[in-house]
Design a protein around this motif. Structure first.
Motif, PDB file in Angstrom:
ATOM      1  N   GLY A  20       0.826  -1.205   0.000  1.00 45.01           N
ATOM      2  CA  GLY A  20       0.000   0.000   0.000  1.00 45.01           C
ATOM      3  C   GLY A  20       0.860   1.255   0.000  1.00 45.01           C
ATOM      4  N   GLY A  21       1.933   1.233   0.782  1.00 43.03           N
ATOM      5  CA  GLY A  21       2.841   2.377   0.824  1.00 43.03           C
ATOM      6  C   GLY A  21       3.525   2.625  -0.500  1.00 43.03           C
ATOM      7  N   VAL A  22       3.963   1.557  -1.159  1.00 42.69           N
ATOM      8  CA  VAL A  22       4.603   1.683  -2.468  1.00 42.69           C
ATOM      9  C   VAL A  22       3.614   2.230  -3.488  1.00 42.69           C
ATOM     10  CG1 VAL A  22       5.519   0.323  -4.410  1.00 42.69           C
ATOM     11  CG2 VAL A  22       6.409  -0.033  -2.102  1.00 42.69           C
ATOM     12  N   ALA A  23       2.409   1.675  -3.497  1.00 41.02           N
ATOM     13  CA  ALA A  23       1.395   2.132  -4.452  1.00 41.02           C
ATOM     14  C   ALA A  23       1.085   3.604  -4.244  1.00 41.02           C
ATOM     15  CB  ALA A  23       0.119   1.294  -4.308  1.00 41.02           C
ATOM     16  N   LEU A  24       0.902   3.996  -3.010  1.00 47.18           N
ATOM     17  CA  LEU A  24       0.591   5.390  -2.700  1.00 47.18           C
ATOM     18  C   LEU A  24       1.755   6.313  -3.054  1.00 47.18           C
ATOM     19  CD1 LEU A  24      -1.442   7.369  -1.527  1.00 47.18           C
ATOM     20  CD2 LEU A  24      -0.476   6.904   0.735  1.00 47.18           C
ATOM     21  N   ALA A  25       2.969   5.898  -2.721  1.00 50.79           N
ATOM     22  CA  ALA A  25       4.141   6.737  -2.997  1.00 50.79           C
ATOM     23  C   ALA A  25       4.345   6.946  -4.495  1.00 50.79           C
ATOM     24  CB  ALA A  25       5.393   6.113  -2.377  1.00 50.79           C
ATOM     25  N   VAL A  26       4.208   5.892  -5.275  1.00 49.04           N
ATOM     26  CA  VAL A  26       4.401   6.013  -6.722  1.00 49.04           C
ATOM     27  C   VAL A  26       3.308   6.881  -7.336  1.00 49.04           C
ATOM     28  CG1 VAL A  26       4.394   4.725  -8.909  1.00 49.04           C
ATOM     29  CG2 VAL A  26       5.709   3.871  -6.966  1.00 49.04           C
ATOM     30  N   ALA A  27       2.052   6.601  -7.005  1.00 56.94           N
ATOM     31  CA  ALA A  27       0.936   7.382  -7.567  1.00 56.94           C
ATOM     32  C   ALA A  27       1.024   8.846  -7.144  1.00 56.94           C
ATOM     33  CB  ALA A  27      -0.398   6.778  -7.144  1.00 56.94           C
ATOM     34  N   ALA A  28       1.284   9.086  -5.867  1.00 53.34           N
ATOM     35  CA  ALA A  28       1.374  10.467  -5.377  1.00 53.34           C
ATOM     36  C   ALA A  28       2.583  11.180  -5.969  1.00 53.34           C
ATOM     37  CB  ALA A  28       1.442  10.481  -3.852  1.00 53.34           C
ATOM     38  N   GLY A  29       3.685  10.461  -6.111  1.00 52.49           N
ATOM     39  CA  GLY A  29       4.878  11.064  -6.707  1.00 52.49           C
ATOM     40  C   GLY A  29       4.644  11.497  -8.146  1.00 52.49           C
ATOM     41  N   LEU A  30       4.007  10.638  -8.926  1.00 48.65           N
ATOM     42  CA  LEU A  30       3.695  11.000 -10.315  1.00 48.65           C
ATOM     43  C   LEU A  30       2.735  12.184 -10.373  1.00 48.65           C
ATOM     44  CD1 LEU A  30       3.261   7.573 -12.104  1.00 48.65           C
ATOM     45  CD2 LEU A  30       4.945   9.339 -12.634  1.00 48.65           C
ATOM     46  N   GLY A  31       1.702  12.132  -9.545  1.00 47.55           N
ATOM     47  CA  GLY A  31       0.731  13.219  -9.525  1.00 47.55           C
ATOM     48  C   GLY A  31       1.358  14.533  -9.098  1.00 47.55           C
ATOM     49  N   ALA A  32       2.210  14.476  -8.083  1.00 48.87           N
ATOM     50  CA  ALA A  32       2.868  15.696  -7.598  1.00 48.87           C
ATOM     51  C   ALA A  32       3.800  16.265  -8.655  1.00 48.87           C
ATOM     52  CB  ALA A  32       3.636  15.407  -6.309  1.00 48.87           C
ATOM     53  N   TYR A  33       4.558  15.407  -9.314  1.00 47.63           N
ATOM     54  CA  TYR A  33       5.454  15.896 -10.361  1.00 47.63           C
ATOM     55  C   TYR A  33       4.647  16.523 -11.499  1.00 47.63           C
ATOM     56  CZ  TYR A  33       8.986  16.362 -13.897  1.00 47.63           C
ATOM     57  OH  TYR A  33       9.807  16.894 -14.851  1.00 47.63           O
ATOM     58  N   ALA A  34       3.587  15.841 -11.915  1.00 45.68           N
ATOM     59  CA  ALA A  34       2.754  16.362 -13.004  1.00 45.68           C
ATOM     60  C   ALA A  34       2.095  17.680 -12.615  1.00 45.68           C
ATOM     61  CB  ALA A  34       1.694  15.334 -13.394  1.00 45.68           C
ATOM     62  N   VAL A 131      -6.001  11.235 -12.249  1.00 49.93           N
ATOM     63  CA  VAL A 131      -5.833  10.433 -11.034  1.00 49.93           C
ATOM     64  C   VAL A 131      -5.621   8.958 -11.399  1.00 49.93           C
ATOM     65  CG1 VAL A 131      -6.981   9.600  -8.943  1.00 49.93           C
ATOM     66  CG2 VAL A 131      -7.078  12.030  -9.547  1.00 49.93           C
ATOM     67  N   ALA A 132      -6.461   8.439 -12.295  1.00 49.87           N
ATOM     68  CA  ALA A 132      -6.351   7.026 -12.681  1.00 49.87           C
ATOM     69  C   ALA A 132      -5.005   6.737 -13.338  1.00 49.87           C
ATOM     70  CB  ALA A 132      -7.495   6.633 -13.608  1.00 49.87           C
ATOM     71  N   GLY A 133      -4.509   7.660 -14.150  1.00 47.91           N
ATOM     72  CA  GLY A 133      -3.207   7.458 -14.782  1.00 47.91           C
ATOM     73  C   GLY A 133      -2.096   7.320 -13.765  1.00 47.91           C
ATOM     74  N   CYS A 134      -2.149   8.112 -12.703  1.00 50.42           N
ATOM     75  CA  CYS A 134      -1.143   7.997 -11.636  1.00 50.42           C
ATOM     76  C   CYS A 134      -1.319   6.689 -10.865  1.00 50.42           C
ATOM     77  CB  CYS A 134      -1.243   9.189 -10.685  1.00 50.42           C
ATOM     78  SG  CYS A 134      -0.808  10.765 -11.443  1.00 50.42           S
ATOM     79  N   VAL A 135      -2.566   6.319 -10.607  1.00 46.20           N
ATOM     80  CA  VAL A 135      -2.858   5.099  -9.852  1.00 46.20           C
ATOM     81  C   VAL A 135      -2.391   3.854 -10.610  1.00 46.20           C
ATOM     82  CG1 VAL A 135      -4.769   3.669  -8.958  1.00 46.20           C
ATOM     83  CG2 VAL A 135      -4.720   6.130  -8.514  1.00 46.20           C
ATOM     84  N   VAL A 136      -2.443   3.878 -11.940  1.00 45.21           N
ATOM     85  CA  VAL A 136      -1.980   2.734 -12.733  1.00 45.21           C
ATOM     86  C   VAL A 136      -0.565   2.342 -12.318  1.00 45.21           C
ATOM     87  CG1 VAL A 136      -1.151   2.061 -15.038  1.00 45.21           C
ATOM     88  CG2 VAL A 136      -3.433   2.992 -14.769  1.00 45.21           C
ATOM     89  N   TYR A 137       0.312   3.315 -12.242  1.00 45.12           N
ATOM     90  CA  TYR A 137       1.706   2.994 -11.942  1.00 45.12           C
ATOM     91  C   TYR A 137       1.918   2.658 -10.480  1.00 45.12           C
ATOM     92  CZ  TYR A 137       2.610   4.040 -16.688  1.00 45.12           C
ATOM     93  OH  TYR A 137       2.577   3.988 -18.054  1.00 45.12           O
ATOM     94  N   GLY A 138       1.112   3.199  -9.592  1.00 42.40           N
ATOM     95  CA  GLY A 138       1.182   2.802  -8.192  1.00 42.40           C
ATOM     96  C   GLY A 138       0.766   1.354  -8.006  1.00 42.40           C
ATOM     97  N   VAL A 139      -0.348   0.971  -8.622  1.00 46.67           N
ATOM     98  CA  VAL A 139      -0.826  -0.414  -8.523  1.00 46.67           C
ATOM     99  C   VAL A 139       0.144  -1.354  -9.240  1.00 46.67           C
ATOM    100  CG1 VAL A 139      -2.705  -2.003  -9.110  1.00 46.67           C
ATOM    101  CG2 VAL A 139      -3.234   0.285  -8.267  1.00 46.67           C
ATOM    102  N   PHE A 140       0.679  -0.927 -10.373  1.00 47.17           N
ATOM    103  CA  PHE A 140       1.642  -1.762 -11.095  1.00 47.17           C
ATOM    104  C   PHE A 140       2.858  -2.046 -10.208  1.00 47.17           C
ATOM    105  CE2 PHE A 140       5.437  -2.255 -13.700  1.00 47.17           C
ATOM    106  CZ  PHE A 140       5.071  -3.331 -14.495  1.00 47.17           C
TER     107      PHE A 140
END
Length: 188
Positions: A20-34, A131-140
């Motif tokens: 969960g932490g990895v998924a959140l960190a990746v998705a949030a990181g992508l969203g924050a950068y974007a 949001v979904a685009g960022c979540v894709v990479y978090g879940v991946f």
């Protein structure tokens, strides 16, 4: 709680928390950068397509088709495909390679979304897509990690795989399907 029960649940709880932490960190990181890099909408490459939105739509469509192959092959491998009791040995290779190709197809799409367009929220469709685009990479990232972690509940990988497939389909519906339904010049 007995020692055996604590030992059996402890690693899986920590593993699930890590996923969960990895998924959140990746998705949030992508969203924050974007969000902080709003982009100018310019295409860095179109890979031979007529424009960046056309490229993104077709690559996302190809990835979504491969995701359908992923779902069917996963169901066969897990013994959940009606009428298939034992999946042929080549199904696991098909699953692995279609997943790899689908992931590779999404990379130029994500790069253009993050770099050229940034995180957008001008409409509900665009916000859901961002949001979904960022979540894709978090879940991946979580799913790939779950394949390597031991002691997780047996449903972890199938649930993450199903979630990944659902989010990719949501990305497709909120972008490619919308794009193909437009007539005339299209602005994201």
């Amino acid at each position: 709680m007995s020692t055996d029960t604590r030992a059996a649940t402890g690693p899986s709880q920590w593993g699930l928390a890590a996923l969960g932490g990895v998924a959140l960190a990746v998705a949030a990181g992508l969203g924050a950068y974007a969000e902080v890099h709003p982009g100018d909408g310019a295409a860095l490459t179109t890979l031979g397509f007529g424009g960046v939105l056309e490229m993104k739509s077709w690559l996302t469509t190809a990835a979504a088709v491969l995701v359908l192959v992923q779902v069917v092959s996963a169901l066969a491998m897990w013994g959940r495909l009606p009428g298939v009791t034992d999946a042929p040995p080549w199904v696991s290779g098909l699953h692995r390679w279609t997943g790899t190709v689908a992931f590779l197809l999404t990379l130029p799409v994500a790069f253009h979304c993050v770099w050229s367009l940034g995180f957008e929220d001008e409409s509900a469709r665009v916000l859901v897509h961002s949001v979904a685009g960022c979540v894709v990479y978090g879940v991946f990232a979580a799913k790939m990690l779950a394949l390597r972690l031991r002691g997780l509940p047996s449903a972890t990988v199938p649930v993450l795989g199903g979630l990944l497939a659902a989010v990719i389909v949501l990305v497709w519906f909120s972008s490619a399907l919308w794009f193909f339904g437009q007539s005339g010049p299209v602005r994201y």
